[in-house]
Design a protein around this motif. Structure first.
Motif, PDB file in Angstrom:
ATOM      1  N   ALA A 131       0.855  -1.286  -0.112  1.00  0.00           N
ATOM      2  CA  ALA A 131      -0.108   0.016  -0.038  1.00  0.00           C
ATOM      3  C   ALA A 131       0.950   1.225  -0.084  1.00  0.00           C
ATOM      4  O   ALA A 131       0.643   2.362  -0.593  1.00  0.00           O
ATOM      5  N   GLU A 135       1.697   4.270  -3.155  1.00  0.00           N
ATOM      6  CA  GLU A 135       1.349   5.772  -3.018  1.00  0.00           C
ATOM      7  C   GLU A 135       2.712   6.433  -3.300  1.00  0.00           C
ATOM      8  O   GLU A 135       2.987   7.718  -3.443  1.00  0.00           O
ATOM      9  N   ALA A 165      -9.597  -4.543  -1.881  1.00  0.00           N
ATOM     10  CA  ALA A 165      -9.344  -2.977  -2.442  1.00  0.00           C
ATOM     11  C   ALA A 165      -7.901  -3.290  -2.872  1.00  0.00           C
ATOM     12  O   ALA A 165      -7.587  -2.435  -3.900  1.00  0.00           O
ATOM     13  N   PHE A 169      -6.458  -1.447  -6.572  1.00  0.00           N
ATOM     14  CA  PHE A 169      -5.271  -0.822  -6.685  1.00  0.00           C
ATOM     15  C   PHE A 169      -4.200  -1.299  -7.646  1.00  0.00           C
ATOM     16  O   PHE A 169      -3.784  -0.499  -8.372  1.00  0.00           O
ATOM     17  N   ARG A 208      -3.926   5.677 -10.682  1.00  0.00           N
ATOM     18  CA  ARG A 208      -3.960   5.810  -9.192  1.00  0.00           C
ATOM     19  C   ARG A 208      -4.907   6.532  -8.887  1.00  0.00           C
ATOM     20  O   ARG A 208      -5.466   7.693  -9.362  1.00  0.00           O
ATOM     21  N   PHE A 209      -5.552   6.181  -7.832  1.00  0.00           N
ATOM     22  CA  PHE A 209      -7.029   6.698  -7.177  1.00  0.00           C
ATOM     23  C   PHE A 209      -6.397   7.623  -6.469  1.00  0.00           C
ATOM     24  O   PHE A 209      -5.361   7.764  -5.766  1.00  0.00           O
ATOM     25  N   THR A 214      -8.946   6.025  -2.339  1.00  0.00           N
ATOM     26  CA  THR A 214      -8.344   4.835  -1.891  1.00  0.00           C
ATOM     27  C   THR A 214      -8.932   4.443  -0.610  1.00  0.00           C
ATOM     28  O   THR A 214      -9.446   3.530  -0.183  1.00  0.00           O
ATOM     29  N   GLN A 215      -9.107   5.635   0.364  1.00  0.00           N
ATOM     30  CA  GLN A 215      -9.714   5.466   1.570  1.00  0.00           C
ATOM     31  C   GLN A 215     -11.233   5.061   1.625  1.00  0.00           C
ATOM     32  O   GLN A 215     -11.721   4.140   2.564  1.00  0.00           O
ATOM     33  N   ARG A 218     -11.199   1.369   0.650  1.00  0.00           N
ATOM     34  CA  ARG A 218     -10.911   0.349   1.769  1.00  0.00           C
ATOM     35  C   ARG A 218     -12.271   0.169   2.601  1.00  0.00           C
ATOM     36  O   ARG A 218     -12.611  -0.796   3.176  1.00  0.00           O
ATOM     37  N   GLU A 270     -14.033   6.733 -10.417  1.00  0.00           N
ATOM     38  CA  GLU A 270     -13.104   7.791 -10.200  1.00  0.00           C
ATOM     39  C   GLU A 270     -12.657   8.788 -10.968  1.00  0.00           C
ATOM     40  O   GLU A 270     -12.686   9.816 -11.183  1.00  0.00           O
TER      41      GLU A 270
END
Length: 274
Positions: A131, A135, A165, A169, A208-209, A214-215, A218, A270
């Protein structure tokens, strides 16, 4: 070449070191797996390669022999000192004795964007470490030895119980190629769980989100078997209301469960906001 089980045991005794289960210290003793890892990653001279948990340095030495510049992170101070010793002051080895969750890419220079990750990844940190990597700067290739269960989550498709999740990603940014199951006899001590050598290659246009999305994803997957519309209504995220309004426009049934919605649909949600 990797040490045999008996040689590994003797070396650990000489170092006064007992393998620590909580750190996932199962040392690779199969040369074929080492070669396969380098082949999949197409490691060549001058490549910047991040290695997590080098342990007794078997993979580290193979990477150096291939001409790579190795950025390694080893939490165990005894093993870190051992890796330094066998590298014999090799200038292409950059070793941090610390936590890979704090130094996920080692000391990889900020101006290096084209790099690879080749690692026998400690099982306990695989998902939080991944994770963190997602990022940061995305590697062009990752060849990872993983607990089989983690590899299944990474490669999972929608509609399977492993899909979550982290699957979304990863599939947004990488082509996750079929993995190779690895026998427990390839490690010392033999692990209690199965292992998989997984290969990931960065997409030509990785997606990429945003952090808030992303939160939200999840959060949604914590109740993966509830209807997506219900979960979005209950969320306090600003993104949730936008996604709720957009479900049907991109072909998502409001009564669908999160685990039934494929990665491309999540990306479409997104993109409507981006």
């Amino acid at each position: 070449m990797p040490l045999s089980p008996s040689q590994t045991r003797v070396l650990l005794e000489q170092l006064g070191h007992r393998p620590k289960k909580q750190l996932g210290q199962n040392f690779l003793i199969d040369g074929n797996i080492v070669r396969k890892s380098l082949e999949l990653a197409e490691v060549k001279e001058g490549d910047h390669v991040v290695e997590i948990g080098p342990g007794l340095g078997t993979l580290t030495q193979a990477l150096l022999d291939a001409g790579a510049i190795v950025h390694a992170v080893e939490k165990d101070p005894v093993l870190g000192s051992h890796v330094e010793a066998i590298a014999n002051n090799e200038s292409r080895l950059h070793l941090i004795k610390g936590d890979a969750l704090v130094h996920p890419l080692g000391d990889l220079p900020a101006d290096v964007s084209d790099y690879k990750i080749v690692a026998n990844l400690p099982y306990a940190i695989s998902t939080p470490w991944m994770a963190t990597v997602l990022e940061d700067r995305l590697p062009c290739v990752m060849t990872l030895m993983l607990q089989k269960e983690a590899a299944q989550r990474y490669a999972a498709k929608a509609g399977t119980k492993q899909f979550g999740a982290i699957s979304i990603f990863l599939h947004a940014a990488f082509d996750v190629l079929p993995g190779h199951d690895v026998s427990g006899s390839c490690f010392y001590p033999k692990p209690d769980v199965g292992s998989t050598l997984l290969h990931l290659r960065r997409k030509a246009a990785p997606f990429r989100f945003r952090p808030q999305s992303t939160q939200l994803i999840r959060e949604i997957f914590q109740q993966r078997r509830k209807q997506i519309s219900s979960l979005l209504r209950k969320s306090n995220s600003d993104t949730a209301s936008h996604w709720l309004e957009s479900l049907q426009s991109i072909g998502i049934d409001p009564s669908a469960r999160p685990e039934q919605i494929d990665a491309e649909k999540w990306i479409s949600l997104e993109k409507l906001i981006c």
